[in-house]
Design an enzyme around this catalytic site. Structure first.
Site, short mmCIF file in Angstrom:
data_model
loop_
_atom_site.label_atom_id
_atom_site.label_comp_id
_atom_site.label_asym_id
_atom_site.label_seq_id
_atom_site.Cartn_x
_atom_site.Cartn_y
_atom_site.Cartn_z
N TYR A 287 0.26 -1.90 -9.20
CA TYR A 287 0.39 -1.89 -7.74
C TYR A 287 1.71 -2.50 -7.27
CZ TYR A 287 -4.46 -0.27 -7.17
OH TYR A 287 -5.63 0.47 -7.18
N THR B 191 -7.32 8.09 0.88
CA THR B 191 -7.35 6.64 0.60
C THR B 191 -8.28 5.92 1.58
OG1 THR B 191 -5.04 6.80 -0.09
CG2 THR B 191 -5.91 4.59 0.33
N ARG C 228 -14.61 9.60 -2.69
CA ARG C 228 -14.59 8.56 -1.64
C ARG C 228 -15.41 9.00 -0.43
NH1 ARG C 228 -8.13 7.32 -2.46
NH2 ARG C 228 -8.34 5.73 -4.09
N LYS D 150 -13.07 1.86 -10.17
CA LYS D 150 -12.76 0.48 -9.79
C LYS D 150 -14.01 -0.39 -9.89
CE LYS D 150 -8.98 1.85 -6.70
NZ LYS D 150 -8.48 1.80 -5.30
N PHE E 104 -2.47 -6.50 2.56
CA PHE E 104 -3.74 -6.40 1.83
C PHE E 104 -3.59 -6.64 0.33
CE2 PHE E 104 -2.04 -2.06 2.27
CZ PHE E 104 -2.00 -1.65 0.94
N ASN F 93 -12.82 1.50 -2.37
CA ASN F 93 -12.84 2.97 -2.38
C ASN F 93 -13.09 3.58 -3.77
OD1 ASN F 93 -10.33 2.44 -3.37
ND2 ASN F 93 -9.20 3.47 -1.74
N HIS G 87 -9.52 5.20 -8.57
CA HIS G 87 -8.07 5.37 -8.51
C HIS G 87 -7.69 6.69 -9.14
CE1 HIS G 87 -3.76 4.75 -8.97
NE2 HIS G 87 -3.92 5.22 -10.20
N ARG H 146 -6.53 14.30 -7.05
CA ARG H 146 -6.35 13.63 -5.75
C ARG H 146 -7.26 14.29 -4.70
NH1 ARG H 146 -3.94 8.67 -5.08
NH2 ARG H 146 -3.32 9.27 -2.98
N GLU I 260 1.60 5.24 -15.34
CA GLU I 260 0.31 4.54 -15.32
C GLU I 260 -0.44 4.70 -16.64
OE1 GLU I 260 -0.46 4.65 -10.48
OE2 GLU I 260 -1.68 5.95 -11.75
N1 UDP Z 1 -5.67 -0.41 0.03
C1 UDP Z 1 -6.30 -1.32 0.85
N2 UDP Z 1 -5.97 -1.34 2.20
C2 UDP Z 1 -5.06 -0.49 2.72
C3 UDP Z 1 -4.42 0.44 1.87
C4 UDP Z 1 -4.74 0.45 0.52
O1 UDP Z 1 -7.13 -2.11 0.41
O2 UDP Z 1 -4.81 -0.54 3.94
C5 UDP Z 1 -6.01 -0.39 -1.40
C6 UDP Z 1 -7.02 0.70 -1.75
O3 UDP Z 1 -7.87 0.19 -2.78
C7 UDP Z 1 -6.13 1.79 -2.29
C8 UDP Z 1 -5.07 0.97 -3.03
O4 UDP Z 1 -4.86 -0.14 -2.18
O5 UDP Z 1 -6.84 2.69 -3.11
C9 UDP Z 1 -3.78 1.67 -3.33
O6 UDP Z 1 -3.24 2.18 -2.16
P1 UDP Z 1 -2.60 3.62 -2.12
O7 UDP Z 1 -1.93 3.79 -0.80
O8 UDP Z 1 -1.79 3.86 -3.36
O9 UDP Z 1 -3.90 4.57 -2.13
P2 UDP Z 1 -4.53 5.53 -3.24
O10 UDP Z 1 -3.39 6.09 -4.03
O11 UDP Z 1 -5.47 4.70 -4.07
O12 UDP Z 1 -5.27 6.59 -2.47
MG MG Z 2 -1.74 5.22 -4.93
#
Ligand code: UDP
Ligand code: MG
Length: 157
Positions: free
Chosen positions: A56, A98, A109, A16, A64, A119, A122, A92, A133
């Site tokens: 997204y 996350t 992370r 990112k 957010f 974070n 992705h 993952r 994706e």
């Molecule tokens: N995100 C955020 N605040 C939150 C939850 C998610 O800014 O409370 C952002 C963060 O960058 C995250 C992305 O949204 O990586 C996508 O969320 P997801 O739940 O899909 O998490 P990921 O798959 O990236 O772990």
């Molecule tokens: Mg996700």
């Protein structure tokens, strides 16, 4: 034969904008290479708004979401496709939770991020989502099939 199919599993990994700005691209690539995955696509790009909205779309109603789109538009990202046995699940685990506060040390992370909104990376969260994706971020002509030579034997255990 099922094993062979899973060997060819692919996932989308993206560094990112914060990760690119902090010069973490090499570290992320190094981790996936060392783990034994195969890079089959990679590009640096300023993510188009349309791609981010699609990427997204599940989060559109979250509070957010506007900040997330701003963040993801704040500089270039490095999008990559990595291939290998169980790559979706394993990546993952390599990326970590996350929420940075929950991300274990040793994960990307857990090593580089202190806040969920910055974070670093992705990773697709399922094989089906990964396929969607990958086709969102890459043309099929941008993905390269290549032979790992003797290393492919690692998978035939
Ligand atoms: N995100 C955020 N605040 C939150 C939850 C998610 O800014 O409370 C952002 C963060 O960058 C995250 C992305 O949204 O990586 C996508 O969320 P997801 O739940 O899909 O998490 P990921 O798959 O990236 O772990
Ligand atoms: Mg996700």
């Amino acid at each position: 034969m099922g094993g062979l199919t899973r060997t060819q599993e692919r996932t989308l990994i993206a560094v990112k904008p914060d990760g690119v700005q902090r010069r973490l691209v090499g570290d992320v690539i190094r981790r996936f290479e060392r783990r034994g995955f195969k890079l089959v696509g990679m590009k640096l790009l300023q993510a188009p708004e349309k791609v981010l909205a699609e990427h997204y779309h599940d989060l559109k109603k979250k509070p957010f979401y506007p900040n997330l789109i701003n963040y993801m538009s704040s500089g270039p990202v490095v999008a990559m496709v990595w291939e290998g046995y169980n790559v979706v699940r394993t990546s993952r685990a390599m990326v970590g939770d996350t929420d940075s506060a929950e991300a274990a040390p040793g994960t990307i992370r857990g090593d580089f991020s202190v806040h969920i909104s910055r974070n670093v990376v992705h990773a697709s969260d399922s094989v089906e989502v990964a396929q969607r994706e990958i086709s969102l971020w890459f043309h099929s002509s941008e993905l390269v099939d290549w032979d790992c030579g003797s290393h492919s034997s690692l998978y035939h255990v």
